[in-house]
Design a protein around this motif. Structure first.
Motif, PDB file in Angstrom:
ATOM      1  N   LYS A   4      37.223  43.643  12.509  1.00  0.00           N
ATOM      2  CA  LYS A   4      37.278  45.204  12.631  1.00  0.00           C
ATOM      3  C   LYS A   4      36.294  46.002  12.143  1.00  0.00           C
ATOM      4  N   ALA A  21      34.302  48.088  14.888  1.00  0.00           N
ATOM      5  CA  ALA A  21      34.775  49.564  15.226  1.00  0.00           C
ATOM      6  C   ALA A  21      34.305  50.662  14.115  1.00  0.00           C
ATOM      7  N   ALA A  67      35.407  57.861  17.183  1.00  0.00           N
ATOM      8  CA  ALA A  67      35.775  57.015  18.237  1.00  0.00           C
ATOM      9  C   ALA A  67      35.217  57.183  19.548  1.00  0.00           C
ATOM     10  N   TYR A 109      39.756  45.326  16.811  1.00  0.00           N
ATOM     11  CA  TYR A 109      39.044  46.680  16.900  1.00  0.00           C
ATOM     12  C   TYR A 109      40.259  47.695  16.785  1.00  0.00           C
ATOM     13  N   PHE A 130      39.832  50.685  14.143  1.00  0.00           N
ATOM     14  CA  PHE A 130      40.002  52.498  14.561  1.00  0.00           C
ATOM     15  C   PHE A 130      41.137  53.076  13.837  1.00  0.00           C
TER      16      PHE A 130
END
Length: 354
Positions: free
Chosen positions: A164, A167, A177, A194, A198
């Motif tokens: 993760k 991200a 983002a 991901y 986010f």
């Protein structure tokens, strides 16, 4: 020099005071803006996240560093994985760095030579299983349930936690983002990771929005799209040749919560994107990585308007993982010449100017 993910993102990872601060310099991979492809396909801003710049050449290192550190913390001396290639290379590399034994189960005849050579070089025990990846993973699960061995496939939640962090890096580089994230889908752990990253960043107000998650499976290996496991998945993109993804349900969550999609691209579309990425952007990726770019091209040709969008494509692994594909697709045959400048000039022809 990268300080490593455990130090950089320790506050967002499941670490304790007893977790070894293992690192091989993973993470902090480049986010490169497109020079030509984005313009050609009408995209506002197009970026490529080059995960092949990780130590073993793929995104797997992000999750592996956490999984192996937690295995060490738990007192395991052996780690185990099933793999179509990248997981085996990453597990073997981090196992070697941590002083652990590594056992790798690979589907016989279905692993790219570059990845197999990595696992061997790092000293892993490599066992070829008579069956596909899903059969190898079933064996790995049984062994992990019965013996004192740590399974480091993406069914291990620590893998998702590490992955993760990509991200987070995208948000830090862009300032927010992107509108859309295009990503290959094989075992579906990466799209899961991901989306988790986010969402955490948006919840912590490090991002003001969430991207649409746009996942792409190879046409001949698309169980999520078809809605049922594929007994004999087929695609040139060996890293996503998986018929029954371990993270299937969480991939659907990522798709649905983000308002995105999971679709297919053909092998021809993957190879077209593979060539375009190398020849128009100077980015050499393994075929599975090109599925993200193939997805963007397919959507653009299908009429989706990306003219005001910021898009990130995840380039999951380095092209040297599977060099045979590049050689098979060479634009010019390999040529030979004597060591004579005039003869070489005659071969090159019009490309030379006085």
């Amino acid at each position: 020099m990268s300080e490593g993910l455990l130090k950089r993102y320790g506050d967002y990872l499941p670490l304790t005071a007893d977790t070894p601060m293992l690192s091989m310099g993973e993470g902090d991979t480049p986010l490169v803006e497109s020079r030509r492809l984005g313009k050609q396909f009408g995209i506002g801003r197009l970026f490529f996240k080059l995960e092949g710049c990780n130590p073993s050449g793929s995104f797997k290192d992000r999750g592996m560093v956490v999984a192996v550190a937690k295995a060490m913390e738990a007192g395991h001396t052996t780690i185990l994985c099933a793999s179509t290639g990248n997981t085996s290379a990453s597990a073997a590399a981090y196992g070697a760095a941590a002083g652990l034994e590594t056992v790798v189960l690979v589907p016989a005849g279905q692993i790219a030579e570059g990845k197999l050579s990595q696992a061997v070089a790092y000293g892993a025990r490599v066992i070829k299983i008579d069956g596909n990846f899903d059969a190898a993973l079933n064996v790995a699960r049984e062994l992990a349930d019965s013996y004192n061995i740590s399974l480091v496939n993406s069914v291990n939640p620590h893998r998702i936690e590490g992955q993760k962090t990509a991200a987070f890096e995208i948000i830090e580089t862009l300032g927010d983002a992107p509108d859309n994230l295009f990503i290959p889908v094989g075992n579906a752990g990466n799209i899961t990771a991901y989306w988790k990253g986010f969402k955490e960043a948006e919840s912590d107000e490090r991002a003001s929005r969430l991207p649409q998650m746009m996942g792409f499976q190879a046409e001949g290996s698309a169980p999520i799209v078809k809605g049922h496991p594929i007994a004999d998945p087929q695609t040139i993109a060996s890293a996503i040749r998986i018929g029954n993804p371990a993270s299937w349900s969480s991939a659907l969550v990522a798709r649905d919560e983000s308002g995105g999609s999971i679709d297919t691209v053909s092998d021809d579309e993957i190879l077209e994107a593979y060539k375009l990425l190398a020849r128009m952007e100077g980015i050499f990726c393994e075929p599975a990585s090109a599925a993200s770019v193939a997805g963007v091209i397919k959507c653009s040709r299908g009429g989706m308007d990306f003219s005001s969008s910021t898009i990130v494509c995840i380039i999951t692994g380095n092209g040297l993982k599977d060099p045979s594909v590049a050689l098979a697709l060479a634009s010019h045959p390999l040529e030979e010449s004597s060591a004579d400048a005039q003869i070489v000039a005659g071969i090159v022809g019009a490309q030379l100017k006085q």
